[in-house]
Design a protein around this motif. Structure first.
Motif, mmCIF file in Angstrom:
data_model
loop_
_atom_site.group_PDB
_atom_site.id
_atom_site.type_symbol
_atom_site.label_atom_id
_atom_site.label_comp_id
_atom_site.label_asym_id
_atom_site.label_seq_id
_atom_site.Cartn_x
_atom_site.Cartn_y
_atom_site.Cartn_z
ATOM 1 N N PRO A 230 10.168 9.408 0.854
ATOM 2 C CA PRO A 230 8.851 9.568 0.424
ATOM 3 C C PRO A 230 8.979 11.076 -0.461
ATOM 4 O O PRO A 230 8.651 11.085 -1.951
ATOM 5 N N GLU A 231 9.212 12.010 -0.225
ATOM 6 C CA GLU A 231 9.662 13.069 -1.308
ATOM 7 C C GLU A 231 10.358 12.954 -1.566
ATOM 8 O O GLU A 231 10.502 13.854 -3.656
ATOM 9 N N ALA B 167 2.643 7.333 4.471
ATOM 10 C CA ALA B 167 1.736 7.844 5.892
ATOM 11 C C ALA B 167 2.998 7.409 6.972
ATOM 12 O O ALA B 167 3.322 7.985 7.905
ATOM 13 N N LEU B 168 3.673 6.298 6.764
ATOM 14 C CA LEU B 168 4.461 6.251 8.029
ATOM 15 C C LEU B 168 6.213 6.745 8.170
ATOM 16 O O LEU B 168 6.446 6.232 9.296
ATOM 17 N N LEU C 253 3.363 8.041 -4.325
ATOM 18 C CA LEU C 253 4.220 7.128 -4.559
ATOM 19 C C LEU C 253 3.888 5.957 -5.684
ATOM 20 O O LEU C 253 4.545 5.128 -6.123
ATOM 21 N N ASP C 254 2.556 5.974 -6.602
ATOM 22 C CA ASP C 254 1.988 4.945 -7.131
ATOM 23 C C ASP C 254 3.313 5.748 -8.506
ATOM 24 O O ASP C 254 3.837 4.611 -9.564
ATOM 25 N N TYR D 80 1.502 -1.231 -0.242
ATOM 26 C CA TYR D 80 -0.166 -0.629 0.157
ATOM 27 C C TYR D 80 0.615 1.107 -0.150
ATOM 28 O O TYR D 80 1.802 1.251 1.078
ATOM 29 N N MET D 81 0.663 2.367 -1.040
ATOM 30 C CA MET D 81 1.602 3.343 -1.223
ATOM 31 C C MET D 81 1.018 4.217 -0.389
ATOM 32 O O MET D 81 1.836 4.885 0.255
ATOM 33 N N ASP D 82 -0.241 4.809 0.274
ATOM 34 C CA ASP D 82 -0.752 5.637 1.039
ATOM 35 C C ASP D 82 -0.149 5.124 2.771
ATOM 36 O O ASP D 82 -0.101 5.696 3.662
#
Ligand SMILES: Nc1ncnc2c1ncn2[C@@H]1O[C@H](COP(=O)(O)OP(=O)(O)OP(=O)(O)O)[C@@H](O)[C@H]1O
Length: 328
Positions: free
Chosen positions: A230-231, A211-212, A309-310, A205-207
């Protein structure tokens, strides 16, 4: 920064026995991955189904012998001191390990005993952990009576009862509803605050990763294809997407003017939409809108879409992570 996990060139080839006289087939599940995790980090290991996440995790946690490569986990060499590795880590498997008919408190204490922890100490720790994971009333309940989200949190408590420095969570939120997933993320993030635990989490899961995680490794076909915050990963995609809604007859002219206003924005027209890219959509927008207005072009609407991220995965592999998940 001190590395708590360092794997070099780790690989695994499965041999699959075939029926009859055919030669055994081989599957190169993990093809020489390098992984470094620093103390106190939450690192996400992201990839589609079959990418090699679980195989890598099982090797690092001593559950599977690597075909090649080496690793040091929490100061212990994986090949020479697997027991030392096992004592220093927590591993929360995809399916969990709790017996539905067992009582939560007993399950925790029994698990702690495997690590040589005194039952009284284990009971004290277990109660604190359950409270931290919002399961304070679960001590005397049967494991099977807990909801899916509660059961996953109990699995995490089991993985933490011996106070490991490093915990591995294999797809912790699979099968949970959105609210329980968000709740679980909150608890995982708190592990570091409360216990200073380093967390290595596999997910598709990209989210969840977004998020984490402080840092993300993306694996595809057994190879790490990208690594970064992530950034950083999103920046690699090439910036924000700006979507202008216009009357269809103005779209081509809008794209032409926009291309002049914002360098390298590569506007594309689709019906009444003009899509362009910009390193920073928020900053580009005022200049773009002022320029279009000066050219006499009316804009009906505007949206700025940050890369996900997708998009990163799509750019790197030409495939969508979501498509892979849906197809699996
Ligand atoms: N025991 C096994 N024997 C043979 N092949 C295997 C075995 N376990 C995994 N594989 C294969 O190795 C590859 C990697 O599988 P792995 O389970 O590590 O992927 P994954 O990224 O964890 O996937 P998922 O998200 O579905 O759990 C896949 O092609 C899989 O079919």
């Amino acid at each position: 920064m001190t590395a708590i996990l360092k794997a070099r060139n780790l690989s695994k080839t499965y041999k699959i026995r075939s029926r009859g006289k055919d030669a055994p087939k081989t599957v190169e599940a993990v093809k020489g991955v390098d992984i470094t995790v620093n103390e106190g980090e939450i690192v996400g290991f992201l990839g589609p189904n079959g990418a090699g996440k679980t195989t890598t995790l099982r090797m690092i946690t001593t559950l599977l012998d690597p075909t090649g490569g080496e690793a040091t986990v929490a100061g212990h060499d994986l090949a020479r001191d697997p027991i030392g590795v096992r004592r220093s880590i927590g591993y929360v498997a995809q399916m969990g390990t709790t017996d539905p008919s067992a009582i939560v408190g007993e399950e925790l204490v029994d698990h702690a005993k495997l690590y040589g922890i005194d039952p009284k100490v284990a009971a004290e720790r277990g109660k604190v952990l359950l409270a931290d994971l919002d399961l304070q009333d679960a001590w005397t309940r049967k494991c099977g009576s807990l909801s899916g989200g509660q059961r996953r949190r109990l699995d995490i408590a089991m993985g933490l009862i011996h106070e490991p420095k490093l915990v591995f969570l294999d797809e912790p939120s699979t099968g949970l509803d959105p609210q329980s997933r968000a709740n679980l993320w909150h608890h995982i993030a708190r592990l570091r605050e409360e216990y200073g635990t380093t967390v290595f989490i596999t997910t598709h899961y990209m989210d969840e990763a977004d998020a984490l995680c402080d840092r993300i490794l993306i694996i595809d076909h057994g190879v790490i294809v990208a690594e970064g915050t992530p950034e950083e990963l999103k920046r690699r995609v090439g910036g924000d997407q700006v979507i202008l809604s216009v009357a269809p007859e103005l779209a081509a002219r809008t794209a032409e003017v926009a291309a002049r206003l914002i360098a390298d924005s590569h506007p594309e027209v689709e019906g009444g939409e003009v899509r362009l890219v910009s390193a920073d959509g928020g900053t580009a927008l005022p200049k773009l809108l002022a320029g279009l207005a000066a050219a006499g072009l009316d804009i009906d609407g505007v949206a700025v879409r940050r890369p996900t991220l997708d998009d990163v995965f799509l750019t790197l592999t030409g495939r969508s992570l979501r498509d892979d998940v849906a197809a699996a």
